[in-house]
Scaffold this motif. Sequence first.
Motif, PDB file in Angstrom:
ATOM      1  N   VAL A  66     -13.323  -3.257   7.646  1.00 21.64           N
ATOM      2  CA  VAL A  66     -12.071  -3.112   8.385  1.00 21.64           C
ATOM      3  C   VAL A  66     -11.446  -4.486   8.580  1.00 21.64           C
ATOM      4  O   VAL A  66     -12.072  -5.396   9.132  1.00 21.64           O
ATOM      5  CB  VAL A  66     -12.314  -2.432   9.745  1.00 21.64           C
ATOM      6  CG1 VAL A  66     -11.005  -2.358  10.517  1.00 21.64           C
ATOM      7  CG2 VAL A  66     -12.899  -1.041   9.526  1.00 21.64           C
ATOM      8  N   LYS A  74     -10.148  -3.849  -3.403  1.00 24.71           N
ATOM      9  CA  LYS A  74     -11.053  -3.150  -2.494  1.00 24.71           C
ATOM     10  C   LYS A  74     -11.352  -4.024  -1.284  1.00 24.71           C
ATOM     11  O   LYS A  74     -11.743  -5.186  -1.409  1.00 24.71           O
ATOM     12  CB  LYS A  74     -12.359  -2.795  -3.224  1.00 24.71           C
ATOM     13  CG  LYS A  74     -13.437  -2.165  -2.362  1.00 24.71           C
ATOM     14  CD  LYS A  74     -13.061  -0.773  -1.909  1.00 24.71           C
ATOM     15  CE  LYS A  74     -14.224  -0.107  -1.186  1.00 24.71           C
ATOM     16  NZ  LYS A  74     -13.860   1.222  -0.654  1.00 24.71           N
ATOM     17  N   PRO A  93      -6.310   4.987  -2.488  1.00 26.45           N
ATOM     18  CA  PRO A  93      -7.341   5.569  -1.612  1.00 26.45           C
ATOM     19  C   PRO A  93      -7.594   4.667  -0.405  1.00 26.45           C
ATOM     20  O   PRO A  93      -7.206   3.497  -0.383  1.00 26.45           O
ATOM     21  CB  PRO A  93      -8.582   5.618  -2.529  1.00 26.45           C
ATOM     22  CG  PRO A  93      -8.061   5.473  -3.916  1.00 26.45           C
ATOM     23  CD  PRO A  93      -6.820   4.647  -3.822  1.00 26.45           C
ATOM     24  N   LYS A  94      -8.235   5.216   0.570  1.00 25.20           N
ATOM     25  CA  LYS A  94      -8.591   4.447   1.759  1.00 25.20           C
ATOM     26  C   LYS A  94      -9.470   3.272   1.372  1.00 25.20           C
ATOM     27  O   LYS A  94     -10.386   3.404   0.557  1.00 25.20           O
ATOM     28  CB  LYS A  94      -9.321   5.354   2.750  1.00 25.20           C
ATOM     29  CG  LYS A  94      -9.628   4.684   4.081  1.00 25.20           C
ATOM     30  CD  LYS A  94     -10.305   5.650   5.029  1.00 25.20           C
ATOM     31  CE  LYS A  94     -10.614   4.981   6.373  1.00 25.20           C
ATOM     32  NZ  LYS A  94     -11.280   5.917   7.313  1.00 25.20           N
ATOM     33  N   GLY A  95      -9.176   2.126   1.965  1.00 27.61           N
ATOM     34  CA  GLY A  95      -9.980   0.942   1.676  1.00 27.61           C
ATOM     35  C   GLY A  95      -9.448   0.090   0.558  1.00 27.61           C
ATOM     36  O   GLY A  95     -10.108  -0.866   0.136  1.00 27.61           O
ATOM     37  N   TYR A  96      -8.244   0.409   0.041  1.00 28.92           N
ATOM     38  CA  TYR A  96      -7.625  -0.377  -1.021  1.00 28.92           C
ATOM     39  C   TYR A  96      -6.241  -0.847  -0.578  1.00 28.92           C
ATOM     40  O   TYR A  96      -5.560  -0.179   0.204  1.00 28.92           O
ATOM     41  CB  TYR A  96      -7.446   0.450  -2.298  1.00 28.92           C
ATOM     42  CG  TYR A  96      -8.699   0.635  -3.119  1.00 28.92           C
ATOM     43  CD1 TYR A  96      -9.006  -0.246  -4.164  1.00 28.92           C
ATOM     44  CD2 TYR A  96      -9.549   1.706  -2.876  1.00 28.92           C
ATOM     45  CE1 TYR A  96     -10.149  -0.065  -4.929  1.00 28.92           C
ATOM     46  CE2 TYR A  96     -10.692   1.891  -3.642  1.00 28.92           C
ATOM     47  CZ  TYR A  96     -10.990   1.003  -4.663  1.00 28.92           C
ATOM     48  OH  TYR A  96     -12.110   1.187  -5.422  1.00 28.92           O
ATOM     49  N   PHE A  97      -5.820  -1.988  -1.097  1.00 27.19           N
ATOM     50  CA  PHE A  97      -4.433  -2.427  -1.001  1.00 27.19           C
ATOM     51  C   PHE A  97      -4.117  -3.214  -2.268  1.00 27.19           C
ATOM     52  O   PHE A  97      -4.997  -3.436  -3.114  1.00 27.19           O
ATOM     53  CB  PHE A  97      -4.205  -3.276   0.259  1.00 27.19           C
ATOM     54  CG  PHE A  97      -4.797  -4.656   0.198  1.00 27.19           C
ATOM     55  CD1 PHE A  97      -3.984  -5.758  -0.040  1.00 27.19           C
ATOM     56  CD2 PHE A  97      -6.159  -4.857   0.393  1.00 27.19           C
ATOM     57  CE1 PHE A  97      -4.516  -7.038  -0.095  1.00 27.19           C
ATOM     58  CE2 PHE A  97      -6.705  -6.131   0.344  1.00 27.19           C
ATOM     59  CZ  PHE A  97      -5.884  -7.227   0.099  1.00 27.19           C
ATOM     60  N   LYS A 141       0.857  -1.183   0.000  1.00 26.81           N
ATOM     61  CA  LYS A 141       0.000   0.000   0.000  1.00 26.81           C
ATOM     62  C   LYS A 141       0.891   1.230   0.000  1.00 26.81           C
ATOM     63  O   LYS A 141       1.936   1.240   0.660  1.00 26.81           O
ATOM     64  CB  LYS A 141      -0.909   0.020   1.235  1.00 26.81           C
ATOM     65  CG  LYS A 141      -1.914   1.172   1.253  1.00 26.81           C
ATOM     66  CD  LYS A 141      -2.863   1.036   2.420  1.00 26.81           C
ATOM     67  CE  LYS A 141      -3.813   2.225   2.531  1.00 26.81           C
ATOM     68  NZ  LYS A 141      -4.694   2.378   1.367  1.00 26.81           N
TER      69      LYS A 141
END
Length: 313
Positions: A264, A260, A234-238, A229
């Motif tokens: 959590v 996606k 963006p938040k919520g992705y790796f 990451k």
Amino acid sequence: MAKIPVFVVHGFLESGKTQFAMETLSDEYFSDGERNLVIACEEGIEEYEDEVLQKSNTTLVMLEDKSEFNEMFLAECQKKYKPTQVIVEYNCMWGLDYLREMYMPKGWFVAQVITTVDATTFDVYLKNMKSIFMEMAKDSDLIIFNRSTEDTPAATYKRNMRAVNPKAQVVFEKEDGSQLEFEEELPFDINADVIEISDVDYGIWYIDAMDHPEKYAGKTLQYKGMVYKNARLPKGYFVPGRMAMTCCADDVRLYGYPCKIPKVTNIQMQKWYRVRVRYSFEPTEPFAPEQPVLYLMHIEPAEAPEQDYVYLG
């Protein structure tokens, strides 16, 4: 000021650069109404035919040494020949950066870079001059494997080129100029309920999923990858992916698609996991207008694979 496209054709000696240039000039769609200039930076066995040059309204300028190919020379060509388009049969041993860093006459711009490859000697060059060849392929818009035969391992060659340069078009031509048709056999079951990607086949899947997204749309896949990451995600992705060495130890890059996370999840960066994902192909700013996107279905810790880098053959 009119725009003057420059088409750069490069490849190793006797790879078919002159033949490609002559075929291009012979195409009426390309040459009709144009003042063509060909700058040949090395002399091979095949020579430019006077008839082709005359019919295509082409001036040929031959160079023998790198020192002759400079900004003053290009400016003189513009003043003397006033071309409306230019083909540079480039000496690949000079390095493409030498050309890119050169100040060109006003209006000139590199419109396309084409790499020609003799399919019958590709393995020899790849073994002995891999870094030079990969540097050429990395900057190419079109890669042509000419003199291809039914015995040419086209699927393997294509995967190698697309791994180095995902944006390049890769084609295979026979001696008669027709295209070689071939099937890209896959080492996994594309029709399985869950497509299992083994450690050694990850690179093959990665390239195929990029080239043929329609084959994987909505399908479930399972494979092993390391979690990455960075700030661009963006938040919520790796990215659950693998590292690949395309030509040398200094050219290692990550092969992986954004994934996606539905909720959590306690995922540690740069650790190995086995993931089960659903494949999609969709707009994903800021990554790309459209690209593969994965949706995480299940994740669990896993042991590292035996090989550090992916296999593309």
